[in-house]
Scaffold this active site. Structure first.
Site, PDB file in Angstrom:
ATOM      1  N   TYR A 146       3.001  -2.535   1.925  1.00  0.00           N
ATOM      2  CA  TYR A 146       2.916  -3.621   0.941  1.00  0.00           C
ATOM      3  C   TYR A 146       3.099  -3.021  -0.431  1.00  0.00           C
ATOM      4  O   TYR A 146       2.445  -2.029  -0.765  1.00  0.00           O
ATOM      5  CB  TYR A 146       1.547  -4.301   1.058  1.00  0.00           C
ATOM      6  CG  TYR A 146       1.259  -5.351   0.012  1.00  0.00           C
ATOM      7  CD1 TYR A 146       1.881  -6.600   0.056  1.00  0.00           C
ATOM      8  CD2 TYR A 146       0.359  -5.113  -1.020  1.00  0.00           C
ATOM      9  CE1 TYR A 146       1.603  -7.571  -0.895  1.00  0.00           C
ATOM     10  CE2 TYR A 146       0.073  -6.080  -1.972  1.00  0.00           C
ATOM     11  CZ  TYR A 146       0.698  -7.304  -1.908  1.00  0.00           C
ATOM     12  OH  TYR A 146       0.415  -8.267  -2.847  1.00  0.00           O
ATOM     13  N   ASP A 241       5.355   4.668  -3.396  1.00  0.00           N
ATOM     14  CA  ASP A 241       4.401   3.723  -3.973  1.00  0.00           C
ATOM     15  C   ASP A 241       3.026   4.376  -3.856  1.00  0.00           C
ATOM     16  O   ASP A 241       2.414   4.371  -2.788  1.00  0.00           O
ATOM     17  CB  ASP A 241       4.470   2.400  -3.201  1.00  0.00           C
ATOM     18  CG  ASP A 241       3.402   1.402  -3.649  1.00  0.00           C
ATOM     19  OD1 ASP A 241       2.489   1.802  -4.406  1.00  0.00           O
ATOM     20  OD2 ASP A 241       3.486   0.235  -3.227  1.00  0.00           O
ATOM     21  N   LYS A 269      -3.815   0.732 -10.216  1.00  0.00           N
ATOM     22  CA  LYS A 269      -5.233   0.877  -9.825  1.00  0.00           C
ATOM     23  C   LYS A 269      -5.983   1.951 -10.617  1.00  0.00           C
ATOM     24  O   LYS A 269      -6.379   1.700 -11.752  1.00  0.00           O
ATOM     25  CB  LYS A 269      -5.326   1.092  -8.319  1.00  0.00           C
ATOM     26  CG  LYS A 269      -4.702  -0.109  -7.551  1.00  0.00           C
ATOM     27  CD  LYS A 269      -5.174  -0.204  -6.134  1.00  0.00           C
ATOM     28  CE  LYS A 269      -4.429  -1.235  -5.322  1.00  0.00           C
ATOM     29  NZ  LYS A 269      -5.025  -2.539  -5.237  1.00  0.00           N
TER      30      LYS A 269
HETATM   31  N1  HOZ Z   1      -3.647  -5.004  -3.500  1.00  0.00           N
HETATM   32  C1  HOZ Z   1      -4.829  -5.440  -2.802  1.00  0.00           C
HETATM   33  C2  HOZ Z   1      -4.701  -5.273  -1.358  1.00  0.00           C
HETATM   34  N2  HOZ Z   1      -4.362  -4.080  -0.832  1.00  0.00           N
HETATM   35  C3  HOZ Z   1      -5.156  -6.856  -3.016  1.00  0.00           C
HETATM   36  C4  HOZ Z   1      -5.866  -7.066  -4.264  1.00  0.00           C
HETATM   37  C5  HOZ Z   1      -6.520  -8.421  -4.315  1.00  0.00           C
HETATM   38  O1  HOZ Z   1      -6.119  -9.283  -3.573  1.00  0.00           O
HETATM   39  O2  HOZ Z   1      -7.426  -8.615  -5.109  1.00  0.00           O
END
Ligand code: HOZ
Length: 430
Positions: A146, A241, A269
């Site tokens: 993802y 990524d 992040k």
């Molecule tokens: N990128 C997050 C999942 N791997 C999701 C972040 C969210 O939905 O708050």
């Protein structure tokens, strides 16, 4: 847990009236585990407190960013100090230069780097840059990886897309999706075969070097190296990524751990210390194709925001000063042993994966090396386990297909309490 859920339930009912699904990001809605989400009113260190005053040991850590723990003093102080001087300028500011220099000094593959506002922006920009640089249109990605909600990459995607069984989003034109070739992770032969036929049309391979959006599985020995070789042989760019793994697994991220050098890397992040930030960087000759020097356009009103730069810099400096990566590995390895003890007797129904401060307990006997194997998990049993843990004051990501995160605020106390909760919860769930 003594207290109730009235405030969270009331807030969620209200949220449902105003916000699609009641949430601003789908996986938060608890649909992967059933029930409804709690609302956070504050968080400190390893703990998050909900609107009713219940406290949980938090293994989500804002989905990764809070690597020092919630409300780390160094980060909060830096943000407060920056805020006193102005919230946003839309003019270059010194923090941008400092953060870029810091990233370059931590990640040798990064010759130049540009800040943006999220991991999604970072991967989207990498893809556009790769296409602009190579003059090619095709992209290769892997099942279950993802990369945020980028049109070209929301194909066979992980995270919420996988959790809700819609790995290919509506709203993405078929003709665009056709430009994305999807392959199974950890299968170098599948990659070779595609490159034999279409190698000269492929702009980039993009992947999470450690896929952490379909749970957590690791690259098999040689897999990342084979991608590097294939890309080099075909003039294709290799994009890592590292939105999750960057500044979490090591100073230099997964590329340092596995010793494989990508051409471009997407960050997010941890780099923002809890504020909305992303960045992407790589070979200077490629990055120089970005506007204003080059023809690939990319921009952002809030990019390089002074608060976000200050938060990221403070978090990275603190990680370094506290020898954070070694400490996280120690806690991670203690947690892994404690969870393995807690799971004794259920080994044939569980598969625990961990690297550094990231982990996942799959409800399948394993092995788990790719999406197909991850999907063998008993998601109903995971849902029971999740709620049993929550009742015992431990908050895991509300989906089998997400990773857990540790912070420097998690220590022996948290590990012990988590293992105790896991032992009892597994007996309830299985
Ligand atoms: N990128 C997050 C999942 N791997 C999701 C972040 C969210 O939905 O708050």
């Amino acid at each position: 847990m003594a207290m109730g859920r009235e405030q969270s339930d009331r807030l969620f009912a209200e949220a449902l009236r105003h916000i699609p699904g009641g949430v601003n990001s789908p996986v938060r809605a608890f649909r992967g585990v059933g029930g409804s989400p709690f609302f956070a009113r504050r968080a400190h260190g390893s703990r998050v407190e909900d609107a009713d005053g219940n406290e949980y040991i938090d293994y989500v850590c804002s989905w990764g960013p809070n690597i020092l723990g919630h409300g780390a003093k160094a980060v909060v102080d830096a943000v407060v100090h920056a805020a006193a001087n102005g919230l946003s300028f839309g003019i270059p500011n010194p923090g941008e230069v400092d953060l870029a220099a810091k990233i370059r000094s931590w990640v040798p593959s990064v010759g130049k780097v540009r800040a943006c506002n999220s991991g999604t922006e970072a991967t989207m920009s990498c893809v556009r840059l790769a296409r602009g640089f190579t003059g090619r249109d095709l992209i290769v990605k892997f099942e279950g990886c993802y990369h945020g909600h980028v049109d070209s990459l929301l194909v066979a995607a992980g995270s919420g897309a996988l959790t809700f069984g819609r790995p290919d989003s509506a709203g993405i034109p078929a003709r665009l999706a056709e430009l994305t070739i999807v392959l199974p992770f950890n299968d170098p032969d599948a990659v070779r075969s595609v490159f034999r036929d279409r190698g000269r049309e492929i702009a980039a391979i993009i992947l999470e070097p450690v896929p952490a959006n379909a749970g957590l599985y690791l690259p098999e020995p040689g897999f990342l190296e084979s991608l590097r070789e294939i890309c080099t042989a075909h003039g294709t760019l290799l994009i890592f990524d590292e939105v999750m793994t960057g500044f979490r697994l090591a100073r230099g991220g997964a590329q340092e751990v596995y010793g494989v050098t990508p051409d471009l890397t997407a960050f997010g992040k941890v780099i923002g210390g809890g504020l909305p930030v992303g960045a992407f960087g790589g070979r200077a000759d490629i990055m120089d194709h970005l506007a204003p020097d080059g023809p690939v356009y990319q921009a952002g009103t809030l990019s390089g925001n002074p608060l976000a730069m200050a938060a990221g810099l403070a978090q990275m400096s603190e990680l370094e000063a506290r020898d954070g990566f070694r400490a996280l590995e120690r806690t991670g390895s203690t947690l892994e042993s404690a969870l393995r003890d807690a799971a004794r007797g259920f080994e044939d129904r569980l598969c625990l994966k961990r690297i550094g401060s990231m982990f996942c307990m799959y409800f399948t006997g394993g092995p788990v090396r790719n999406l197909a194997e991850a999907k063998r998990s008993d998601t109903a049993a995971f849902g029971r386990f999740f709620h049993a843990m929550l009742r015992r004051g431990v908050y895991l990501a509300p989906s089998q297909f997400e990773a857990g995160f540790l912070s420097l605020a998690h220590g022996p106390l948290e590990v012990e309490a988590t293992a105790r909760a896991a032992s009892a919860s597994l007996r309830e769930a299985l």
